[in-house]
Design an enzyme around this catalytic site. Structure first.
Site, short mmCIF file in Angstrom:
data_model
loop_
_atom_site.label_atom_id
_atom_site.label_comp_id
_atom_site.label_asym_id
_atom_site.label_seq_id
_atom_site.Cartn_x
_atom_site.Cartn_y
_atom_site.Cartn_z
N LYS A 82 0.85 -1.20 0.00
CA LYS A 82 0.00 0.00 0.00
C LYS A 82 0.88 1.25 0.00
CE LYS A 82 -4.04 1.97 2.40
NZ LYS A 82 -5.03 1.80 3.48
N SER A 157 -9.96 1.71 2.43
CA SER A 157 -9.08 2.49 1.60
C SER A 157 -7.98 1.69 0.91
CB SER A 157 -8.43 3.58 2.45
OG SER A 157 -7.58 3.01 3.43
N SER A 181 -10.26 -0.64 6.62
CA SER A 181 -9.68 -0.51 5.28
C SER A 181 -8.96 -1.73 4.73
CB SER A 181 -8.72 0.67 5.25
OG SER A 181 -9.46 1.84 5.07
N1 GLN Z 1 -13.55 4.05 5.86
C1 GLN Z 1 -12.94 4.50 7.08
C2 GLN Z 1 -12.53 5.96 6.95
O1 GLN Z 1 -12.71 6.51 5.90
C3 GLN Z 1 -11.79 3.62 7.42
C4 GLN Z 1 -10.54 3.95 6.72
C5 GLN Z 1 -9.39 3.10 7.11
O2 GLN Z 1 -9.56 2.05 7.74
N2 GLN Z 1 -8.21 3.57 6.77
O3 GLN Z 1 -12.04 6.53 7.89
#
Ligand code: GLN
Length: 492
Positions: A82, A157, A181
């Site tokens: 990532k 994400s 995410s």
């Molecule tokens: N969807 C969540 C957010 O936008 C989680 C994101 C994540 O786990 N990095 O904060």
């Protein structure tokens, strides 16, 4: 098996082929790059490729095989990293314009461990900007498409990490999980995604979003691969003060144990209301599978879940507003060209460098931390976070593992939620409590819906109980026999 088929198999099958000298590690890596060339202009899984590094690593693996030397279990297995995890001498952008030209001067601890295990890194995977999002539509560079259906989001994400593995552009990936995410994209893309216990994996070199919630973890095709990759990245690190001083152990130990007497609790609040009926049916079927394996099924109520989204979006944005203060145009990254003085330089750099969602979070977080509102919002959210954790502690006195869907629905259409941040935030209802409580959680793909999109089940265990969690996940995987290779992808 020909090499085009081999690239979409698990690490253990690829390792077998390497050790039997059916293919070399360099051939395997090259075949993965052929796939990237064929599909990534449509999928968008990678921000950048690291081909010279991957091939150099593969060459070392081939030499070891030739000399009959011992090989670490995942040596030569292609991985997508990532793009918020630093890899020395290559770009690390967090999919943000503000870091577009940033080259990492150092390796994250997780990256160092990948290197020590001779794991070829194929490239830096696309993501939502600074890991903020649930659909991977917030990347400053390009969206990611779901390999199961190019009109659908891959989840976020870590959408690039998951899409790369689903499309055969890597065998496994590392993602980061602050509120889901890793698990959400794994569930939308038919993969295994594991968020470890908070502190299990060092965060050194991970670009911080919300430091008390962030954790790096594996996205893989099988539960065994997730355990093997966790073996590589877990362990104490003195460079991360929140890293746990715990022996890492072997996470494949006990994977195949039977489930007689194991207690599985289904979370009442997540297993009925507002669920897509096909997801609900998949959850019921998983509970039946467990029952027939000898597990005891118990209903568990976690009433505070209804506050968890609000709590999360106060704590995560508060921490983000503080963590992202460092991007000011002075030390690194983008700097505006149109400033007349220092103040303007800060303001314009940030206004031009950050995307809409990141700005929304910084504003929310700054507001929640400001002196007049701190007690009403931030402090209250922290108090509720403690109560959520207490609920989990009590639940784990009664059961070994908690079960729920990973998401109330399957992957949605690209563009359908991006204008409505609140409905996007609601996709995290099942995943964010694990981050608030610091516990490990995993997505296991179980079936597809009538449109052919994957459905995932989430399992959660108490802190440091990854072995039990992986054991229970492995048994479900064995029972459902989910087919993770996508027919349309194997033809390219
Ligand atoms: N969807 C969540 C957010 O936008 C989680 C994101 C994540 O786990 N990095 O904060």
């Amino acid at each position: 098996m020909n090499i085009k088929e081999l690239i979409s198999k698990s690490s253990s099958e690829q390792r077998k082929a390497l050790l039997n000298k059916e293919v070399s590690a360099q051939e395997l890596v090259n075949a993965v790059y052929d796939k990237v060339d064929a599909v990534d202009s449509e999928i968008g899984a990678y921000n950048s490729l690291t081909k010279d590094f991957a091939l150099e690593t593969a060459k070392k693996v081939d030499e070891k095989i030739k000399n009959g030397e011992d090989l670490p279990p995942l040596a030569g297995i292609p991985l997508a990293l990532k793009d918020n995890i630093n890899l020395k001498s290559y770009p690390t952008t967090a999919s943000s314009k503000i870091l577009e030209n940033f080259i990492s001067p150092y390796d994250a601890t997780a990256t160092q461990k990948l290197k020590a295990n001779l794991i070829p890194i194929i490239g830096k995977a696309n993501m939502d900007e600074f890991a903020m999002g649930s659909s991977n539509e917030n990347s400053a560079f390009k969206i990611v498409r779901n390999p199961w259906n190019l009109k659908k989001v891959p989840g976020g994400s870590s959408g690039g990490s998951a899409a790369a593995v689903a499309a055969g552009e890597a065998t496994m990936a590392l993602g980061s999980d602050t509120g889901g995410s890793i698990r959400l994209p794994a569930s939308y893309c038919g993969l295994v995604g594991l968020k470890p216990t908070y502190g299990r994996v060092s965060r050194y070199g991970l670009i911080a979003f919300a430091s008390s919630l962030d954790q790096i973890g594996p996205i893989t095709r099988t539960v065994e691969d997730a355990a093997l990759l966790l073996n590589v990245i877990a362990g104490h690190d003195e460079k991360d003060s929140t890293s746990l001083n715990q022996p890492a152990g072997d996470f494949t130990e006990g994977l195949k144990n039977d489930l007689k007497g194991v207690k599985i609790g289904y979370i009442k609040e997540l297993c009925s209301e507002g669920l897509n009926p096909e997801v609900e049916a998949a959850v019921k079927k998983s509970l039946d599978d467990y029952k027939s394996m000898g597990a005891e099924i118990i209903e568990i109520s976690l009433p505070l879940i209804k506050y968890s989204i609000a709590v999360y979006y106060i704590i995560a944005t508060a921490e983000a507003s503080s963590n992202l203060a460092r991007f000011d145009g002075v030390k690194y990254g983008y700097r505006t060209k149109n400033a007349q003085n220092l103040y303007e330089m800060y303001v314009k750099t940030r206004a031009e460098g950050f995307g809409d969602e990141v700005k929304r979070r910084i504003m929310l977080g700054t507001y929640a931390l400001s002196s007049g509102y701190y007690d009403a919002y931030y402090k209250k959210a922290q108090q509720l976070r403690r109560l959520v954790k207490n609920d989990f502690d009590n639940a784990f006195k009664k059961v070994d593992v908690l079960l729920s869907p990973t998401c109330p629905h399957t992957a949605f259409d690209i563009g359908s939620k991006i204008e409505d941040p609140l409905s996007m935030y609601l996709t995290d209802i099942a995943t964010i409590t694990a981050n608030l409580a610091g516990i490990p959680a995993i997505n296991v793909p179980v079936t597809v819906d009538k449109t052919g999109m994957p459905i995932g089940v989430q399992l959660q265990a108490d802190c440091l109980k990854e072995n039990k969690l992986l054991n229970v996940a492995f048994k479900l995987e064995e029972a459902v026999q989910f087919n993770y290779s996508i027919p349309s992808m194997s033809q390219v």
